[in-house]
Structure formats: structure tokens, C-alpha cells
Design a protein around this motif. Sequence first.
Motif, PDB file in Angstrom:
ATOM      1  N   PHE A  37       0.692  -0.305  16.738  1.00  0.00           N
ATOM      2  CA  PHE A  37      -0.303   0.173  15.763  1.00  0.00           C
ATOM      3  C   PHE A  37       0.792   0.443  14.492  1.00  0.00           C
ATOM      4  O   PHE A  37       1.853   0.981  14.571  1.00  0.00           O
ATOM      5  CB  PHE A  37      -0.784   1.547  16.307  1.00  0.00           C
ATOM      6  CG  PHE A  37      -1.868   1.238  17.410  1.00  0.00           C
ATOM      7  CD1 PHE A  37      -3.225   0.824  16.920  1.00  0.00           C
ATOM      8  CD2 PHE A  37      -1.481   1.210  18.753  1.00  0.00           C
ATOM      9  CE1 PHE A  37      -3.973   0.623  17.843  1.00  0.00           C
ATOM     10  CE2 PHE A  37      -2.588   1.002  19.536  1.00  0.00           C
ATOM     11  CZ  PHE A  37      -3.802   0.662  19.121  1.00  0.00           C
ATOM     12  N   SER A  38      -0.040   0.344  13.355  1.00  0.00           N
ATOM     13  CA  SER A  38       0.587   0.442  12.051  1.00  0.00           C
ATOM     14  C   SER A  38      -0.313   0.735  10.918  1.00  0.00           C
ATOM     15  O   SER A  38      -1.622   0.408  11.145  1.00  0.00           O
ATOM     16  CB  SER A  38       1.588  -0.686  11.641  1.00  0.00           C
ATOM     17  OG  SER A  38       0.676  -2.110  11.566  1.00  0.00           O
ATOM     18  N   ALA A  39       0.019   1.360   9.950  1.00  0.00           N
ATOM     19  CA  ALA A  39      -0.823   1.707   8.619  1.00  0.00           C
ATOM     20  C   ALA A  39      -0.271   0.801   7.585  1.00  0.00           C
ATOM     21  O   ALA A  39       1.040   0.481   7.728  1.00  0.00           O
ATOM     22  CB  ALA A  39      -0.658   3.173   8.291  1.00  0.00           C
ATOM     23  N   ARG A  40      -1.119  -0.075   6.865  1.00  0.00           N
ATOM     24  CA  ARG A  40      -0.576  -0.656   5.805  1.00  0.00           C
ATOM     25  C   ARG A  40      -1.421  -0.476   4.359  1.00  0.00           C
ATOM     26  O   ARG A  40      -2.275  -0.056   4.539  1.00  0.00           O
ATOM     27  CB  ARG A  40      -1.258  -2.303   6.086  1.00  0.00           C
ATOM     28  CG  ARG A  40      -0.017  -3.014   7.050  1.00  0.00           C
ATOM     29  CD  ARG A  40      -0.389  -4.630   7.070  1.00  0.00           C
ATOM     30  NE  ARG A  40       0.813  -5.181   7.544  1.00  0.00           N
ATOM     31  CZ  ARG A  40       0.879  -6.476   7.471  1.00  0.00           C
ATOM     32  NH1 ARG A  40      -0.216  -7.233   6.829  1.00  0.00           N
ATOM     33  NH2 ARG A  40       1.866  -6.987   7.871  1.00  0.00           N
ATOM     34  N   LEU A  41      -0.527  -0.552   3.303  1.00  0.00           N
ATOM     35  CA  LEU A  41      -0.891  -0.484   2.112  1.00  0.00           C
ATOM     36  C   LEU A  41      -0.593  -1.767   1.296  1.00  0.00           C
ATOM     37  O   LEU A  41       0.440  -2.102   1.151  1.00  0.00           O
ATOM     38  CB  LEU A  41      -0.464   0.627   1.275  1.00  0.00           C
ATOM     39  CG  LEU A  41      -0.597   0.945  -0.046  1.00  0.00           C
ATOM     40  CD1 LEU A  41      -1.865   1.221  -0.201  1.00  0.00           C
ATOM     41  CD2 LEU A  41       0.178   2.139  -0.732  1.00  0.00           C
ATOM     42  N   ASN A  42      -1.873  -2.427   0.741  1.00  0.00           N
ATOM     43  CA  ASN A  42      -1.652  -3.656  -0.011  1.00  0.00           C
ATOM     44  C   ASN A  42      -2.033  -3.381  -1.308  1.00  0.00           C
ATOM     45  O   ASN A  42      -2.999  -2.792  -1.617  1.00  0.00           O
ATOM     46  CB  ASN A  42      -2.566  -4.796   0.693  1.00  0.00           C
ATOM     47  CG  ASN A  42      -2.116  -5.040   2.234  1.00  0.00           C
ATOM     48  OD1 ASN A  42      -2.580  -4.501   3.148  1.00  0.00           O
ATOM     49  ND2 ASN A  42      -1.310  -6.024   2.042  1.00  0.00           N
ATOM     50  N   VAL A  43      -1.142  -3.892  -2.400  1.00  0.00           N
ATOM     51  CA  VAL A  43      -1.379  -3.648  -3.782  1.00  0.00           C
ATOM     52  C   VAL A  43      -1.060  -5.180  -4.362  1.00  0.00           C
ATOM     53  O   VAL A  43       0.126  -5.397  -4.177  1.00  0.00           O
ATOM     54  CB  VAL A  43      -0.480  -2.630  -4.216  1.00  0.00           C
ATOM     55  CG1 VAL A  43      -0.877  -2.407  -5.793  1.00  0.00           C
ATOM     56  CG2 VAL A  43      -0.766  -1.238  -3.665  1.00  0.00           C
ATOM     57  N   ASP A  44      -2.080  -5.623  -4.900  1.00  0.00           N
ATOM     58  CA  ASP A  44      -1.836  -7.128  -5.316  1.00  0.00           C
ATOM     59  C   ASP A  44      -2.130  -6.970  -6.835  1.00  0.00           C
ATOM     60  O   ASP A  44      -3.322  -6.569  -7.253  1.00  0.00           O
ATOM     61  CB  ASP A  44      -2.719  -8.119  -4.660  1.00  0.00           C
ATOM     62  CG  ASP A  44      -2.222  -8.343  -3.141  1.00  0.00           C
ATOM     63  OD1 ASP A  44      -1.286  -7.866  -2.743  1.00  0.00           O
ATOM     64  OD2 ASP A  44      -3.122  -8.818  -2.493  1.00  0.00           O
ATOM     65  N   LEU A  45      -1.368  -7.842  -7.601  1.00  0.00           N
ATOM     66  CA  LEU A  45      -1.655  -7.723  -9.172  1.00  0.00           C
ATOM     67  C   LEU A  45      -1.547  -9.400  -9.441  1.00  0.00           C
ATOM     68  O   LEU A  45      -1.064 -10.102  -8.862  1.00  0.00           O
ATOM     69  CB  LEU A  45      -0.612  -7.079  -9.956  1.00  0.00           C
ATOM     70  CG  LEU A  45      -0.513  -5.596  -9.855  1.00  0.00           C
ATOM     71  CD1 LEU A  45       0.833  -5.026 -10.455  1.00  0.00           C
ATOM     72  CD2 LEU A  45      -1.520  -4.894 -10.634  1.00  0.00           C
TER      73      LEU A  45
END
Length: 459
Positions: A419-427
Motif C-alpha cells: 500500500f502507498s499514497a501517491r501525489l501526481n502533478v502534471d504540467l
Amino acid sequence: MLLKKLIISASIACCSLIANAQDSISMVSDSIACPIALTDSVATDSIIAPPPIAVCDSLAAVMDSIGFVVQTEPLPQTMFLPAVYMGYDTHAYAHAERVINLHKANDTIPEWLGRKVRSRRFANALMQHLAMTRLDVIPYNIATLPEPPKKYIAIADPMSTVTVFKEIGGLPEKVAADKPENVAAVEIKKQHWLNKLALNLQFSQAYISPNWYQGGNNSLSLIADFTYQSNLNTKFHPNLLFENFFQWKTVLTSAPDDPYRPYSMSENRFQVNSKFGYKAIKNWYYTINAMLKTPIFNGYKSGTETRTASFLSPGEVNFGLGVTFNTKTKNDKFSLGLTISPLSYNLKTVIDKHVSETDHGLKPGRKGHSSFGSNMEIKWEWKILHNVNWTSRIYAFSNYHYFQGDWQNTFNFTINRFFSARLNVDLRYDTSVKNPSTSWKLLQLREMLSLGFTYTITH
């Protein structure tokens, strides 16, 4: 007659002296507690009867009794260890130094090192003297001592939340030299390809009661991200570079207010990157790179029947010729890759007639557009903490009439192995867009925080 009598008297006197000498040697040998075989290196005139000594706990306890002297205090630490019989060394005994000065000057080696060498030589000489003359006062034998207690180190694995105990300082198992059948032949296979498969299923959910004072809608998002990497092992092929990357990523979000579909698709991408190169100098390679990017499923604008994406609509193909620089830290916590392609070919396609080609930089009625220019790609992976990892990719292409750039960031927060948490930020920045937003202009942003299942297989 007188001369003959003198010769006979001298012969009798010599025989008497030889007999007396043999009796003296026999008496001295009988008085020694431990019999010693006389050799050329141990002269008979150097053996004297030692004084009475009890069983010694350490070498320092009997040092003064047998004539060994240290001129300068403190004594070497090895002198206070228990005396242990280590075997005979007649060479060390014959050249024993009975007096040692721990601070003896020597210009050839450092003073501290010379002190260590002289201290060990002195302790060896003292032990050999006891082994040769008074073996009965040495309480221990190296051959009969029990094995020392084993030492372990505890290693905590944050991925599996399991603590593993590993032995340290252990000696390798002994293998009989005269029995080669005890040694099994092991075939070591070269790992020419390094493969990695990552499966990620992430969820994001929000519930808002109907009477919430600010209003709002319930939402549920599903993120499916599958990546596969296959790279040539540079350990066995140091002059070649061959990297392959495959990714399929889809983001589905519930859309309760949409009258046509109960969901919306904010991301729908299949991408292949391949790079082949030959080493130029150190970490630099001459490279040829290729990239293919396309949607897989049909996508629609929210609240309408307008199709915005389908297979190869839009599609993008790119080929580049240039150089690549790769490096990483010794502890593998940070790796960086830079590719510059001064000569690049780019092809954009919109083959679905229901997708507007002008929304993707093509002229009306055209299904494709090709151009030459330059591209650049920067990738890095940084293990910030043992459970925090940042992966980033910057890609830019320009044909000197328009510019297109993408910056993809993924922050992975590991909870455990699965299990993991993810933060995706795309520009994204694209000057070919015909109808830019009034607030964001040509800049586009997408951000999502999610929690879910992660599984990685490496080979």
C-alpha cells in the motif's frame, strides 16, 4: 717411556671431563617441567631451569618472573588477555626480544604503527617462551576452545514491516581440500537485461451529505497505472545503452451530474519510449531515441457527446538523434538522465473523424502533421526518505514555430509493501492550442492525491 705415560694421563683426563659434561646436561634436562626437543635454533647452553610459576591468567602476570621487561608504561593490551597456546614457532623463539620500548623512534613508519608492531612482536615472543619452557602454566589451547558466540544485526524492512536478524562477523564454512566432491559447481548466469514491472491501483473518494452547508457532489476516482522497464545491463555491456519503457495509465472519475455518462476520463494514455546508444566518453552516449504516445479508449467532454480522444487521436510519434548523459550517486538514492536531440522528427495524428483536429494543433481537414526540430528529455529519481520517492520527467519539443513541453511528477509515499499514497502533478505548455483558456492561457495543470495498492516485480 716418560712421554708415553704423559699421553696416557692426558687421555684419561679428557674422558673424565666429557663424562662430567654429559651428566650435567642430563641433570638440567631432567629438571625442566616440559621436555623440549633440542634443535639447531635452540642452543643447549640457553636452557636454564625456570623458577616455579602457577597457572597464569595473563601474560602480564608472569612477565617479570621469566625475564621479559617493558621499559615504558602502559603495557600493551594484549598482555592482559588470557594466555592461549597457539602452536610452536621456533623462529620467533630464537629471535625473541626480552626488552621492548613502546616509544622507540623509527622514521620509516608512523610512531603509532611502530608501537603496535613492537607490542605484538613482544607478546608473541613471550607466548613462545612459555610454550617452549613452561607449557604447564598456559591454561587454554586454541584447538580445544569452544566457538565464540555469534553476533547478529537487526535490519528493519519498512516495505514488509518485518525485522530480520542477520549474522555478522561469521567465518565461512570450511571445505575439505582433499575432498573436491564436497564442493558443488555453481553456474553463474549473466543477467543481460534488468526488468521491472510496477502495478498501481489507486483510489480517491469524497462524500458530501445532501444538507452540507456549502453544497457539493460525491466523487470517486480510480487510477490504474502499469509500467514496465527493460534495460540492458551496463555491467556486462559497458559501451552500450538500451532502455525501453512502457506505460498505460487511465484515470476514471465519477460524474453524477453528467446526463450521458456516469464517469469522466481525465487521463487516457499509452506510451512507449525506447533509446539505443553507444558510449562516447565516461557517462555520455551517442543515442537514437523514439517515442509513441496515444490514447486507448474514447474520451468525451463533460456533459456533452463531443468526442475528445480515441486511438491515435491525438497520436504522437517522435524520433531523435543526439546524445545522452546518465549518472547516479553511489548509494543509488538519486539518478539523473539527460537526452538532447538537435535533430528530431515529430508526427502528430488525428485519424478519428469525430475528434477535432484543430484542438490538437492540426489544420482543418488534416489527419496528420509532420515537422523537424529539436527535443530534450530530463528524467530523475530521488529517494528523499526510506519511504518517500520522487520521480520526474521533463519533455520538450520545438520545430522553431511552436513549442510543446510536458512535466510529469510522481511523489510516492510507501506505507508498506502493498500500500502507498501517491501525489501526481502534471504540467503542460503548448503554443499550438488554438483556443487557450482565459485564466491559464497556454499552461495546463492536473493534480491528484490517491491511496491504494502497489506491487513491484524486478528481475
